[in-house]
Design a protein around this motif. Structure first.
Motif, PDB file in Angstrom:
ATOM      1  N   MET A   1       0.164  -2.285  -3.593  1.00 18.73           N
ATOM      2  CA  MET A   1      -0.343  -2.560  -2.235  1.00 18.73           C
ATOM      3  C   MET A   1      -0.589  -1.373  -1.704  1.00 18.73           C
ATOM      4  O   MET A   1      -1.434  -1.410  -0.768  1.00 18.73           O
ATOM      5  CB  MET A   1       1.306  -3.115  -1.387  1.00 18.73           C
ATOM      6  CG  MET A   1       0.928  -3.386  -0.213  1.00 18.73           C
ATOM      7  SD  MET A   1      -0.261  -4.845  -0.339  1.00 18.73           S
ATOM      8  CE  MET A   1      -0.181  -5.534   1.377  1.00 18.73           C
ATOM      9  N   SER A   2      -0.202  -0.109  -1.826  1.00 21.62           N
ATOM     10  CA  SER A   2      -0.487   1.119  -1.071  1.00 21.62           C
ATOM     11  C   SER A   2      -1.964   1.643  -1.495  1.00 21.62           C
ATOM     12  O   SER A   2      -2.765   1.883  -0.630  1.00 21.62           O
ATOM     13  CB  SER A   2       0.505   2.174  -1.336  1.00 21.62           C
ATOM     14  OG  SER A   2       0.528   2.658  -2.657  1.00 21.62           O
ATOM     15  N   LEU A   3      -2.273   1.233  -2.745  1.00 22.49           N
ATOM     16  CA  LEU A   3      -3.789   1.454  -3.129  1.00 22.49           C
ATOM     17  C   LEU A   3      -4.688   0.694  -2.590  1.00 22.49           C
ATOM     18  O   LEU A   3      -5.917   1.058  -2.230  1.00 22.49           O
ATOM     19  CB  LEU A   3      -3.643   1.305  -4.679  1.00 22.49           C
ATOM     20  CG  LEU A   3      -5.208   1.547  -5.442  1.00 22.49           C
ATOM     21  CD1 LEU A   3      -5.457   3.087  -5.376  1.00 22.49           C
ATOM     22  CD2 LEU A   3      -4.972   1.119  -6.849  1.00 22.49           C
ATOM     23  N   PHE A   4      -4.165  -0.748  -2.429  1.00 27.03           N
ATOM     24  CA  PHE A   4      -4.940  -1.483  -1.524  1.00 27.03           C
ATOM     25  C   PHE A   4      -5.551  -1.147  -0.118  1.00 27.03           C
ATOM     26  O   PHE A   4      -6.630  -1.249   0.276  1.00 27.03           O
ATOM     27  CB  PHE A   4      -4.463  -2.995  -1.506  1.00 27.03           C
ATOM     28  CG  PHE A   4      -5.180  -4.200  -0.529  1.00 27.03           C
ATOM     29  CD1 PHE A   4      -6.499  -4.686  -1.098  1.00 27.03           C
ATOM     30  CD2 PHE A   4      -4.619  -4.279   0.390  1.00 27.03           C
ATOM     31  CE1 PHE A   4      -6.939  -5.349  -0.101  1.00 27.03           C
ATOM     32  CE2 PHE A   4      -5.245  -5.076   1.515  1.00 27.03           C
ATOM     33  CZ  PHE A   4      -6.382  -5.662   1.234  1.00 27.03           C
ATOM     34  N   LEU A   5      -4.319  -0.741   0.440  1.00 24.82           N
ATOM     35  CA  LEU A   5      -4.558  -0.036   2.040  1.00 24.82           C
ATOM     36  C   LEU A   5      -5.049   1.132   1.986  1.00 24.82           C
ATOM     37  O   LEU A   5      -6.222   1.146   2.672  1.00 24.82           O
ATOM     38  CB  LEU A   5      -3.061  -0.175   2.442  1.00 24.82           C
ATOM     39  CG  LEU A   5      -2.029  -1.249   2.759  1.00 24.82           C
ATOM     40  CD1 LEU A   5      -0.865  -1.003   3.156  1.00 24.82           C
ATOM     41  CD2 LEU A   5      -3.073  -2.139   3.655  1.00 24.82           C
ATOM     42  N   LEU A   6      -5.098   1.919   0.982  1.00 22.45           N
ATOM     43  CA  LEU A   6      -5.866   3.234   0.956  1.00 22.45           C
ATOM     44  C   LEU A   6      -7.248   2.867   0.664  1.00 22.45           C
ATOM     45  O   LEU A   6      -8.239   3.353   1.382  1.00 22.45           O
ATOM     46  CB  LEU A   6      -5.365   3.976  -0.229  1.00 22.45           C
ATOM     47  CG  LEU A   6      -6.200   5.434  -0.360  1.00 22.45           C
ATOM     48  CD1 LEU A   6      -6.075   6.305   0.814  1.00 22.45           C
ATOM     49  CD2 LEU A   6      -5.682   6.068  -1.550  1.00 22.45           C
ATOM     50  N   VAL A   7      -7.639   1.864  -0.278  1.00 23.79           N
ATOM     51  CA  VAL A   7      -9.111   1.646  -0.345  1.00 23.79           C
ATOM     52  C   VAL A   7      -9.795   0.795   1.019  1.00 23.79           C
ATOM     53  O   VAL A   7     -10.874   0.991   1.215  1.00 23.79           O
ATOM     54  CB  VAL A   7      -9.353   0.675  -1.516  1.00 23.79           C
ATOM     55  CG1 VAL A   7     -10.557  -0.007  -1.698  1.00 23.79           C
ATOM     56  CG2 VAL A   7      -8.792   1.517  -2.921  1.00 23.79           C
ATOM     57  N   PHE A   8      -8.784   0.138   1.535  1.00 20.78           N
ATOM     58  CA  PHE A   8      -9.264  -0.759   2.669  1.00 20.78           C
ATOM     59  C   PHE A   8      -9.492   0.094   3.738  1.00 20.78           C
ATOM     60  O   PHE A   8     -10.605   0.245   4.714  1.00 20.78           O
ATOM     61  CB  PHE A   8      -8.148  -1.968   3.141  1.00 20.78           C
ATOM     62  CG  PHE A   8      -8.421  -2.670   4.283  1.00 20.78           C
ATOM     63  CD1 PHE A   8      -9.585  -3.511   4.422  1.00 20.78           C
ATOM     64  CD2 PHE A   8      -8.098  -2.403   5.436  1.00 20.78           C
ATOM     65  CE1 PHE A   8      -9.942  -4.278   5.405  1.00 20.78           C
ATOM     66  CE2 PHE A   8      -8.256  -2.773   6.489  1.00 20.78           C
ATOM     67  CZ  PHE A   8      -9.232  -3.977   6.521  1.00 20.78           C
ATOM     68  N   ALA A   9      -8.686   1.141   3.948  1.00 18.21           N
ATOM     69  CA  ALA A   9      -8.846   2.147   5.076  1.00 18.21           C
ATOM     70  C   ALA A   9     -10.163   3.088   4.836  1.00 18.21           C
ATOM     71  O   ALA A   9     -10.908   3.286   5.553  1.00 18.21           O
ATOM     72  CB  ALA A   9      -7.663   3.009   4.964  1.00 18.21           C
ATOM     73  N   VAL A  10     -10.351   3.490   3.521  1.00 22.38           N
ATOM     74  CA  VAL A  10     -11.443   4.133   3.313  1.00 22.38           C
ATOM     75  C   VAL A  10     -12.914   3.256   3.387  1.00 22.38           C
ATOM     76  O   VAL A  10     -13.866   3.935   4.188  1.00 22.38           O
ATOM     77  CB  VAL A  10     -11.611   4.917   1.741  1.00 22.38           C
ATOM     78  CG1 VAL A  10     -12.867   5.418   1.341  1.00 22.38           C
ATOM     79  CG2 VAL A  10     -10.494   6.016   1.763  1.00 22.38           C
TER      80      VAL A  10
END
Length: 123
Positions: A1-10
């Protein structure tokens, strides 16, 4: 889930930066100068100009200089009255003989006007 949020934020950051850059940038503008017209007139008189080059420069309104705009309109009228684009496509002249004479007079008038504006004219 944190990877998804990181990619989404970038991706969101890159998208916002792109939109901001596009919103702040201006549309490029081309300003036709007297020398551009002189070069075109010389090329037409020497049978080096194509119909596309003529229409590209003469078909674009000149809003920053009323004298050049009047000259551009006069040039458009010359093309309507004396233009022979079918001969230019075969290596001939873009104008008839009388059209070239009027274009030469228009070119000389513009050159004299530019010389007066620059203080280079000597009578």
């Amino acid at each position: 889930m944190s990877l998804f949020l990181l990619v989404f934020a970038v991706c969101l950051l890159v998208s916002l930066a792109t939109v901001t850059a596009l919103m702040l940038s201006r549309t490029p503008r081309y300003r036709t100068q007297a020398q551009d017209l002189l070069d075109l007139f010389d090329a037409v008189l020497e049978n080096r100009a194509s119909e596309a080059r003529w229409h590209t420069l003469i078909g674009y309104p000149i809003r920053h200089d009323t004298y050049l705009e009047n000259l551009r309109r006069r040039s458009q009228h010359l093309m309507e009255a004396y233009g022979r684009p079918w001969q230019a496509a075969q290596g001939g002249s873009l104008f008839s003989r009388s059209g070239r004479e009027e274009l030469a007079a228009l070119r000389d008038h513009l050159a004299a006007h530019q010389a007066l504006q620059g203080g280079e004219y000597r009578a």
